[in-house]
Design an enzyme around this catalytic site. Structure first.
Site, PDB file in Angstrom:
ATOM      1  N   GLY A 144      -8.968  -9.786 -28.779  1.00  0.00           N
ATOM      2  CA  GLY A 144      -7.844 -10.077 -29.651  1.00  0.00           C
ATOM      3  C   GLY A 144      -8.235 -10.922 -30.838  1.00  0.00           C
ATOM      4  N   ASP A 179     -26.554  -5.260 -33.740  1.00  0.00           N
ATOM      5  CA  ASP A 179     -25.959  -5.030 -32.421  1.00  0.00           C
ATOM      6  C   ASP A 179     -24.562  -4.452 -32.620  1.00  0.00           C
ATOM      7  OD1 ASP A 179     -23.844  -7.108 -32.297  1.00  0.00           O
ATOM      8  OD2 ASP A 179     -25.498  -8.536 -32.223  1.00  0.00           O
ATOM      9  N   LEU A 232     -15.884   7.019 -31.593  1.00  0.00           N
ATOM     10  CA  LEU A 232     -17.014   7.783 -31.075  1.00  0.00           C
ATOM     11  C   LEU A 232     -18.347   7.176 -31.460  1.00  0.00           C
ATOM     12  CD1 LEU A 232     -15.554  11.290 -32.063  1.00  0.00           C
ATOM     13  CD2 LEU A 232     -15.264  10.066 -29.889  1.00  0.00           C
ATOM     14  N   GLY A 250     -23.723 -10.673 -33.631  1.00  0.00           N
ATOM     15  CA  GLY A 250     -22.578 -11.181 -32.900  1.00  0.00           C
ATOM     16  C   GLY A 250     -21.302 -10.415 -33.194  1.00  0.00           C
ATOM     17  N   ASN A 298     -11.240 -11.295 -32.092  1.00  0.00           N
ATOM     18  CA  ASN A 298     -12.134 -10.504 -32.946  1.00  0.00           C
ATOM     19  C   ASN A 298     -11.350  -9.569 -33.855  1.00  0.00           C
ATOM     20  OD1 ASN A 298     -14.296 -11.683 -31.627  1.00  0.00           O
ATOM     21  ND2 ASN A 298     -14.752  -9.891 -30.371  1.00  0.00           N
ATOM     22  N   ASN A 330     -12.221   4.173 -26.711  1.00  0.00           N
ATOM     23  CA  ASN A 330     -13.462   4.901 -26.939  1.00  0.00           C
ATOM     24  C   ASN A 330     -13.459   6.118 -26.013  1.00  0.00           C
ATOM     25  OD1 ASN A 330     -14.322   4.039 -24.358  1.00  0.00           O
ATOM     26  ND2 ASN A 330     -15.489   2.316 -25.202  1.00  0.00           N
ATOM     27  N   SER A 339     -21.434   6.095 -33.438  1.00  0.00           N
ATOM     28  CA  SER A 339     -22.054   6.580 -34.670  1.00  0.00           C
ATOM     29  C   SER A 339     -21.529   7.946 -35.098  1.00  0.00           C
ATOM     30  CB  SER A 339     -23.572   6.651 -34.488  1.00  0.00           C
ATOM     31  OG  SER A 339     -23.907   7.546 -33.443  1.00  0.00           O
ATOM     32  N   ASP A 364     -13.615  -3.762 -31.924  1.00  0.00           N
ATOM     33  CA  ASP A 364     -12.603  -4.714 -32.378  1.00  0.00           C
ATOM     34  C   ASP A 364     -12.443  -4.666 -33.896  1.00  0.00           C
ATOM     35  OD1 ASP A 364     -12.567  -5.471 -29.691  1.00  0.00           O
ATOM     36  OD2 ASP A 364     -14.014  -7.083 -30.026  1.00  0.00           O
ATOM     37  N   GLY A 372     -18.348   8.605 -35.426  1.00  0.00           N
ATOM     38  CA  GLY A 372     -17.104   8.420 -36.168  1.00  0.00           C
ATOM     39  C   GLY A 372     -15.901   8.254 -35.267  1.00  0.00           C
TER      40      GLY A 372
END
Length: 315
Positions: free
Chosen positions: A49, A253, A226, A294, A51, A192, A228, A259, A230
């Protein structure tokens, strides 16, 4: 301790989790009972939340948080962070004697990660606290939440939003079964691929089938992220729409990418952008986020996001 509950002027209200990320970089995933030496350690702000709220604010939206934090150094870290990002925290409550949440994150050389979250004070966020922010929610354009906060808090917020014609946005992570009432109150769902299939149930083996099931259960639109590749949109009575991914040369990373997508989508919708345009903006922002360290280190400004979008239009 309870902070002031006067109405706040905000475009987006986030029903937010807060925790501090404890990040270790290791050469590969751990086996059960195994110990590995980490090549580095970082500590920084986190919570899906929080983030998403930061991503949303960096995209130009006026953001207010409804959250519950510990009366500890980690909680004070959150208050300082939100003040610095221009996020309204009048509806945040500090829980005496409780610890703030913590996420233990393991990052692998390819930028992928594994995360374990101890929610701490966030687990006490309830419907009564949400109701205390009813005037702020009623005047907003978007209310967003994730599954890191108690279900009763999200339901209370989405009921208020629906009653006042405010758009609702739910990031269903971490994945867990969701009641039909919440799905029916969700205008935009952003899972996702793994979460999409988990939410629909094992009898729905493909993304199309899973999205169709969630639409049947009342979700207004499903946008699957998805990575990389999209993102893709499904909605009732409309053809699917896909936005291709971006090839980022320097991936640091992927922590916080989802988020960033959700928060940037909320900001775009609050600006009045159509869903397809909002998707493209959120997709670009999420791509940029993986180039920083991060959860929030790579979250871009609206200007930087539009610059990246411009390269695709020009190409």
């Amino acid at each position: 301790m309870e902070m002031t509950q006067q109405p706040v002027s905000a475009d987006v209200v986030c029903i937010a989790s807060w925790n501090v990320d404890l990040v270790s970089r290791i050469p590969r995933p751990l086996a059960r009972g195994e110990t590995l030496l980490a090549s580095g350690f970082d500590m920084g702000p986190g919570g899906k939340g929080s983030n998403a709220a930061i991503a949303c604010a960096r995209q130009g939206a006026r953001v207010a948080l409804v959250a519950r934090i510990g009366d500890d150094d980690f909680g004070r870290m959150g208050l300082a962070l939100w003040a610095g990002e221009g996020i309204a925290a009048q509806l945040v409550r500090i829980a005496p004697g409780e610890r703030s949440g913590v996420a233990q994150i393991l990052i692998y050389p390819d930028g992928d990660n594994s995360i374990a979250v101890a929610p701490g004070a966030s687990a006490g966020l309830d419907a009564r606290q949400v109701q205390s922010g009813a005037a702020t929610i009623a005047a907003a354009r978007v209310v967003m939440a994730s599954c890191e906060v108690p279900l009763e808090a999200t339901l209370a917020a989405f009921r208020l939003a629906r009653a006042h014609g405010v758009r609702t946005l739910l990031n269903p992570a971490p994945a867990s079964p969701l009641p039909d009432e919440l799905l029916a109150l969700t205008d935009v769902l952003t899972p996702n691929e793994t979460e999409l299939l988990a939410l629909a149930g094992p009898e729905h083996a493909t993304a199309d089938e899973a999205a169709g099931e969630l639409l049947r259960r009342g979700v207004g639109a499903v946008i699957a992220t998805l990575g990389s590749a999209g993102c893709r949109l499904w909605r009732a009575g409309g053809a699917g729409h896909a936005v291709p991914g971006w090839r980022m040369e320097a991936v640091v990373d992927t922590v916080g990418a989802g988020d960033t997508f959700t928060g940037s989508l909320a900001a775009a919708l609050a600006r009045g952008e159509a869903l397809e345009a909002a998707m493209a903006c959120a997709n670009a922002a999420a791509a940029l986020s993986v180039t920083g360290r991060g959860a929030i280190g790579g979250m871009p400004s609206l200007q930087r996001t539009r610059e990246l979008l411009g390269t695709r239009r020009e190409g």
